[in-house]
Design a protein around this motif. Sequence first.
Motif, mmCIF file in Angstrom:
data_model
loop_
_atom_site.group_PDB
_atom_site.id
_atom_site.type_symbol
_atom_site.label_atom_id
_atom_site.label_comp_id
_atom_site.label_asym_id
_atom_site.label_seq_id
_atom_site.Cartn_x
_atom_site.Cartn_y
_atom_site.Cartn_z
ATOM 1 N N SER A 88 0.853 -1.183 0.000
ATOM 2 C CA SER A 88 0.000 0.000 0.000
ATOM 3 C C SER A 88 0.889 1.233 0.000
ATOM 4 C CB SER A 88 -0.927 -0.013 1.219
ATOM 5 O OG SER A 88 -1.884 1.017 1.117
ATOM 6 N N LYS A 94 -1.596 8.623 3.327
ATOM 7 C CA LYS A 94 -3.019 8.279 3.487
ATOM 8 C C LYS A 94 -3.663 9.191 4.523
ATOM 9 C CE LYS A 94 -6.704 5.679 2.790
ATOM 10 N NZ LYS A 94 -7.759 6.271 3.586
ATOM 11 N N ASN A 95 -2.975 9.467 5.608
ATOM 12 C CA ASN A 95 -3.501 10.364 6.631
ATOM 13 C C ASN A 95 -3.713 11.772 6.063
ATOM 14 O OD1 ASN A 95 -4.149 10.973 9.504
ATOM 15 N ND2 ASN A 95 -2.296 12.232 9.390
ATOM 16 N N ILE A 97 -4.241 12.647 2.985
ATOM 17 C CA ILE A 97 -5.379 12.607 2.061
ATOM 18 C C ILE A 97 -6.683 12.594 2.848
ATOM 19 C CG2 ILE A 97 -6.575 11.165 0.374
ATOM 20 C CD1 ILE A 97 -3.743 10.315 -0.631
ATOM 21 N N ASP A 98 -6.744 11.771 3.884
ATOM 22 C CA ASP A 98 -7.980 11.592 4.662
ATOM 23 C C ASP A 98 -8.418 12.841 5.419
ATOM 24 O OD1 ASP A 98 -8.227 9.004 3.774
ATOM 25 O OD2 ASP A 98 -7.459 8.094 5.616
ATOM 26 N N TRP A 104 -10.185 18.006 -2.624
ATOM 27 C CA TRP A 104 -9.706 17.035 -3.611
ATOM 28 C C TRP A 104 -10.675 16.886 -4.790
ATOM 29 C CZ3 TRP A 104 -4.887 16.006 -2.579
ATOM 30 C CH2 TRP A 104 -4.438 15.793 -1.269
ATOM 31 N N ASN A 125 -4.121 1.041 -4.595
ATOM 32 C CA ASN A 125 -4.842 1.495 -3.398
ATOM 33 C C ASN A 125 -5.242 2.955 -3.524
ATOM 34 O OD1 ASN A 125 -4.776 -0.436 -0.793
ATOM 35 N ND2 ASN A 125 -3.073 -0.922 -2.147
ATOM 36 N N LEU A 126 -4.334 3.793 -4.009
ATOM 37 C CA LEU A 126 -4.622 5.221 -4.133
ATOM 38 C C LEU A 126 -5.692 5.509 -5.182
ATOM 39 C CD1 LEU A 126 -1.017 6.637 -3.721
ATOM 40 C CD2 LEU A 126 -2.959 7.016 -2.177
ATOM 41 N N LEU A 128 -8.336 3.739 -5.698
ATOM 42 C CA LEU A 128 -9.613 3.535 -5.010
ATOM 43 C C LEU A 128 -9.961 4.753 -4.157
ATOM 44 C CD1 LEU A 128 -9.169 -0.165 -3.850
ATOM 45 C CD2 LEU A 128 -10.673 0.674 -5.669
ATOM 46 N N VAL A 129 -8.975 5.279 -3.464
ATOM 47 C CA VAL A 129 -9.187 6.454 -2.627
ATOM 48 C C VAL A 129 -9.557 7.659 -3.502
ATOM 49 C CG1 VAL A 129 -8.060 8.063 -1.029
ATOM 50 C CG2 VAL A 129 -7.656 5.600 -0.813
ATOM 51 N N GLU A 132 -13.192 7.694 -4.487
ATOM 52 C CA GLU A 132 -14.078 8.104 -3.394
ATOM 53 C C GLU A 132 -14.045 9.617 -3.186
ATOM 54 O OE1 GLU A 132 -16.817 8.019 -0.333
ATOM 55 O OE2 GLU A 132 -16.361 6.525 -1.877
ATOM 56 N N LEU A 133 -12.918 10.224 -3.490
ATOM 57 C CA LEU A 133 -12.769 11.673 -3.321
ATOM 58 C C LEU A 133 -13.170 12.453 -4.575
ATOM 59 C CD1 LEU A 133 -9.423 11.684 -1.351
ATOM 60 C CD2 LEU A 133 -11.713 12.162 -0.469
#
Length: 189
Positions: A88, A94-95, A97-98, A104, A125-126, A128-129, A132-133
Amino acid sequence: MTKIGIILGSTRPGRNGEAVAKWVLDIASKRTDAEFELIDLLDYKLPHLDEALPPAMGQYSNPHTLEWAAKIGSFDGFVIVTPEYNHSTSGVLKNAIDYLFAEWNNKAVGFVSYGSVGGARAVENLRLVAGELMMADVRAQLALSLLTDFENYSTFVPTERHEQVLDTVLDQVVTWSEALAHLRQPVAA
């Protein structure tokens, strides 16, 4: 002018990503179709997500979140330079981004990755993120192998082929960032 942020997604001491991100910025800065800026996560002290409300609500309360939101909100698209850790991306990326949501949305994103298999699993993985964004992830990706693209697993040695692939990533990020611009602007009544 379209603004593209190049996010350096590692804060590890001795990180390989710093040389890669600076090279990406150097290549990108020769272009005239957009402005490019390096965003180093070391410059943003983001503790593990500490906002009381979900980012989608857009009600940030902490100064570090507000600073981060202003920085990310100022760009039209991104190139993320990511390591691959344990199939990943890095936890710090990831933090970061979250922490945000709307900042975004409707922006393009491309990836430059590195790892034992070129960081391919981190990018999957990114992607997929990004979906969602509400980000448009471009098809092209520059995947760098620690085995063949770094001397002694630590000194980045870019080639002409790498620059050609990077140019394709940048072409796609700039084009998609421009295409999405009307979605980022308020619609006149």
